[in-house]
Design a protein around this motif. Structure first.
Motif: not given
Length: 117
Positions: A104, A107-115
């Motif tokens: 989890d 996934k949160l780290k990937e979302v932050k990186r994408a944003v």
């Protein structure tokens, strides 16, 4: 942790009770979320000699209960084996929860990186 110890065709001696309590204390040290443990010690005269004694443990924890059973020629060996099985189940449950948390967080780290945050 509450202990419910029952026997069937076995005389409960002080050494047997001490062995069970000692092993359950080890399990309680591994996972403090255990509510109660139901231990059944059994001797079946009609089984093969190498599988006459059995020990089963039902460990009630917060979440799904854990159960293990072992049949051996010696009751002390059956107690040791069944506690090893329960300990393995506790370790597996702990590893799964840790892996889920790491997954989890990744996934949160990937979302932050994408944003781009």
């Amino acid at each position: 942790m509450k202990l419910i110890l029952s026997t069937h065709n076995v005389t409960l001696t002080k050494t047997l009770e001490d062995r069970v309590v000692k092993r359950l204390e080890q399990l309680d040290h591994m996972d403090g979320r255990a509510i109660d443990a139901r231990v059944t010690l059994e001797h079946d005269h009609q089984r093969m000699p190498e599988r006459q004694f059995s020990c089963s443990i039902l460990l009630a924890v917060r979440g799904p209960d854990l159960f293990a059973e072992a049949r051996e020629s010696d009751l002390y060996a059956a107690i040791d084996i069944v506690t090893k099985k329960i300990a393995q189940q506790i370790r597996k449950r702990h590893s799964k929860t840790k892996a889920r948390k790491h997954k989890d967080a990744a996934k949160l780290k990937e979302v932050k990186r994408a944003v781009g945050v």
